[in-house]
Each structure stands twice: as C-alpha cells, then as structure tokens.
Design a protein around this motif. Sequence first.
Motif, mmCIF file in Angstrom:
data_model
loop_
_atom_site.group_PDB
_atom_site.id
_atom_site.type_symbol
_atom_site.label_atom_id
_atom_site.label_comp_id
_atom_site.label_asym_id
_atom_site.label_seq_id
_atom_site.Cartn_x
_atom_site.Cartn_y
_atom_site.Cartn_z
ATOM 1 N N ALA A 150 35.757 2.959 -18.213
ATOM 2 C CA ALA A 150 34.870 2.292 -17.150
ATOM 3 C C ALA A 150 35.711 0.958 -16.349
ATOM 4 O O ALA A 150 35.307 1.047 -15.258
ATOM 5 C CB ALA A 150 33.793 1.470 -17.894
ATOM 6 N N LEU A 151 36.532 0.424 -17.082
ATOM 7 C CA LEU A 151 37.337 -0.516 -16.366
ATOM 8 C C LEU A 151 38.124 0.302 -15.265
ATOM 9 O O LEU A 151 38.339 -0.141 -14.056
ATOM 10 C CB LEU A 151 38.123 -1.396 -17.123
ATOM 11 N N LYS A 152 38.864 1.386 -15.567
ATOM 12 C CA LYS A 152 39.600 2.050 -14.439
ATOM 13 C C LYS A 152 38.618 2.347 -13.346
ATOM 14 O O LYS A 152 39.115 2.527 -12.108
ATOM 15 C CB LYS A 152 40.205 3.300 -15.086
ATOM 16 N N ALA A 177 30.025 -13.200 -16.437
ATOM 17 C CA ALA A 177 30.831 -14.007 -17.389
ATOM 18 C C ALA A 177 31.692 -15.041 -16.409
ATOM 19 O O ALA A 177 32.114 -15.089 -15.482
ATOM 20 C CB ALA A 177 31.832 -12.999 -17.956
ATOM 21 N N PRO A 178 31.521 -16.292 -17.303
ATOM 22 C CA PRO A 178 32.235 -17.344 -16.624
ATOM 23 C C PRO A 178 33.804 -17.304 -16.375
ATOM 24 O O PRO A 178 34.372 -18.121 -15.699
ATOM 25 C CB PRO A 178 31.721 -18.619 -17.397
ATOM 26 N N ASP A 179 34.281 -16.583 -17.461
ATOM 27 C CA ASP A 179 35.793 -16.346 -17.413
ATOM 28 C C ASP A 179 36.200 -15.090 -17.420
ATOM 29 O O ASP A 179 35.408 -14.121 -18.083
ATOM 30 C CB ASP A 179 36.389 -17.016 -18.768
ATOM 31 N N PRO A 180 37.526 -14.631 -17.106
ATOM 32 C CA PRO A 180 37.839 -13.180 -17.269
ATOM 33 C C PRO A 180 37.795 -12.873 -18.741
ATOM 34 O O PRO A 180 38.147 -13.755 -19.841
ATOM 35 C CB PRO A 180 39.396 -13.252 -16.974
ATOM 36 N N MET A 181 37.673 -11.428 -19.034
ATOM 37 C CA MET A 181 37.531 -10.991 -20.335
ATOM 38 C C MET A 181 38.623 -9.746 -20.546
ATOM 39 O O MET A 181 38.902 -9.028 -19.691
ATOM 40 C CB MET A 181 36.011 -10.193 -20.569
ATOM 41 N N THR A 182 39.010 -9.868 -21.833
ATOM 42 C CA THR A 182 39.663 -8.541 -22.372
ATOM 43 C C THR A 182 38.927 -7.358 -22.460
ATOM 44 O O THR A 182 37.658 -7.539 -22.937
ATOM 45 C CB THR A 182 40.639 -9.040 -23.397
ATOM 46 N N ALA A 183 39.503 -6.342 -22.761
ATOM 47 C CA ALA A 183 38.729 -5.049 -22.758
ATOM 48 C C ALA A 183 38.294 -5.034 -24.406
ATOM 49 O O ALA A 183 37.067 -4.514 -24.290
ATOM 50 C CB ALA A 183 39.838 -3.879 -22.769
ATOM 51 N N GLU A 184 38.953 -5.827 -25.109
ATOM 52 C CA GLU A 184 38.350 -5.962 -26.564
ATOM 53 C C GLU A 184 37.089 -6.769 -26.408
ATOM 54 O O GLU A 184 36.287 -6.480 -27.288
ATOM 55 C CB GLU A 184 39.209 -6.362 -27.419
ATOM 56 N N GLN A 192 26.829 -1.562 -16.907
ATOM 57 C CA GLN A 192 26.566 -2.616 -17.789
ATOM 58 C C GLN A 192 28.146 -3.612 -17.841
ATOM 59 O O GLN A 192 27.918 -4.662 -17.639
ATOM 60 C CB GLN A 192 26.370 -2.532 -19.213
ATOM 61 N N ILE A 193 29.227 -2.841 -17.719
ATOM 62 C CA ILE A 193 30.536 -3.595 -17.938
ATOM 63 C C ILE A 193 30.597 -4.467 -16.610
ATOM 64 O O ILE A 193 31.069 -5.647 -16.722
ATOM 65 C CB ILE A 193 31.489 -2.619 -18.057
ATOM 66 N N HIS A 194 30.202 -3.810 -15.347
ATOM 67 C CA HIS A 194 30.336 -4.538 -14.294
ATOM 68 C C HIS A 194 29.537 -5.813 -14.268
ATOM 69 O O HIS A 194 29.995 -6.915 -13.876
ATOM 70 C CB HIS A 194 29.988 -3.976 -13.196
ATOM 71 N N LEU A 209 30.395 -1.235 -27.317
ATOM 72 C CA LEU A 209 31.100 -0.131 -26.866
ATOM 73 C C LEU A 209 32.100 0.382 -27.241
ATOM 74 O O LEU A 209 32.868 -0.690 -27.692
ATOM 75 C CB LEU A 209 30.925 0.140 -25.258
ATOM 76 N N ALA A 210 32.352 1.696 -27.362
ATOM 77 C CA ALA A 210 33.888 2.060 -27.903
ATOM 78 C C ALA A 210 34.861 1.545 -26.927
ATOM 79 O O ALA A 210 34.778 1.528 -25.633
ATOM 80 C CB ALA A 210 33.707 3.580 -27.920
ATOM 81 N N ARG A 211 36.137 1.012 -27.477
ATOM 82 C CA ARG A 211 37.106 0.812 -26.793
ATOM 83 C C ARG A 211 37.624 1.948 -25.464
ATOM 84 O O ARG A 211 38.032 1.367 -24.522
ATOM 85 C CB ARG A 211 38.047 0.367 -27.588
#
Length: 179
Positions: free
Chosen positions: A54-56, A31-38, A23-25, A46-48
């Motif tokens: 997941a990002l790793k 997403a049109p723009d890059p997003m922060t983890a927050e 889902q994060i992928h 989702l929990a931070r």
Amino acid sequence: MQRFILHWGDMGAKWGVNRSVAQIHALLHIAPDPMTAEEISETLNLARSNVSTALKELQGWKIVQSRRQLGDRRDHFTSVRDMFDLVTIVIEGRREREFAPTIEALNAVQAEAATDGTPENVRKRIDDTLSTMQMFDNWYTDMANLNRSVHVAMLKLGSRIVKFLPKGNKKSKQTDKGS
C-alpha cells in the motif's frame, strides 16, 4: 481518528482504491508525526506485507513520502499535509492515468473510423464524445495553470458566480462547440 480512517477507507473503495490503501493514507494524513511501516501495521492491524504494498502504491500516486530520521534505519512515512496540494495531486494523477489515455484512444478511433467504413451516425457520436472530453480537458488544463490564489478566490466565490453567467436552460443542447 478511527471513524475518519474507516470512512476514508470506505470512500477509497468507492473511488476504486483498495480499502486498506485508503485507510493507510487516512492514518498518515491525520497522524501528527511520520510513522514507520511497523507502526502503521500495528495501528491498523494490517499485515506488514499489505502495508508495504500500500505504501508503494501511495508513493506512486505521490501523496505519501518517506523520510529517514537520524539514528533510525527505518523509513518514516507521511502524507501530503496541504489539502489543496493533495487534491491537486490526486486530480492530476487521475487525469494522467484515466482521462488523457481515453482522449488519446478516442483520437485513434476517430482517425480509423474516418477511413474504415464506420457509419456516419457512429462517427458523429465518436466525434461528439471526443470533442466534449477534449473541451473538459482543455478547461482543466487552463484552470490548472492558474495560481493558487485564483483557485481559492474562485472556490470562495462558489455558486455565486452563476449570477454573472448568462441564464439558460441547463437541459438545452449547447450548439457552440467552441466555448
């Protein structure tokens, strides 16, 4: 957007990827723009810590990159945008993590079976399995070395290529191991 993310998450689970990772992928992909983890955490509820893990994983697959923005200490994440590149990265990653180690293991099993008294019919099955997997891997390697324009032309040609191939019963056993 929500339906795409939910579906990608469901498909990820079928591909052996954690649903929230998929889902994060999906979110980063559309997403049109890059997003922060927050931002990811808030958008997907989702929990931070889950998002960080997941990002790793996605970065390990090389399908998500992080970038810094001037005046912001946070990382901003984006997915590989080009679908052709994305598919190529995923296929090559799966080959390296799953297919190639299996071929390597089968080579070792084959060598051991040749000297340890393994019955002939079992050795033949091992040989056939290795030979077929190696044939597919050789085909993949040859295909991967072609230029993108050739890949695109082949994909556009699609099933029409069948009319250029010899006709035959697809269920008949192939006897030519060299092809």
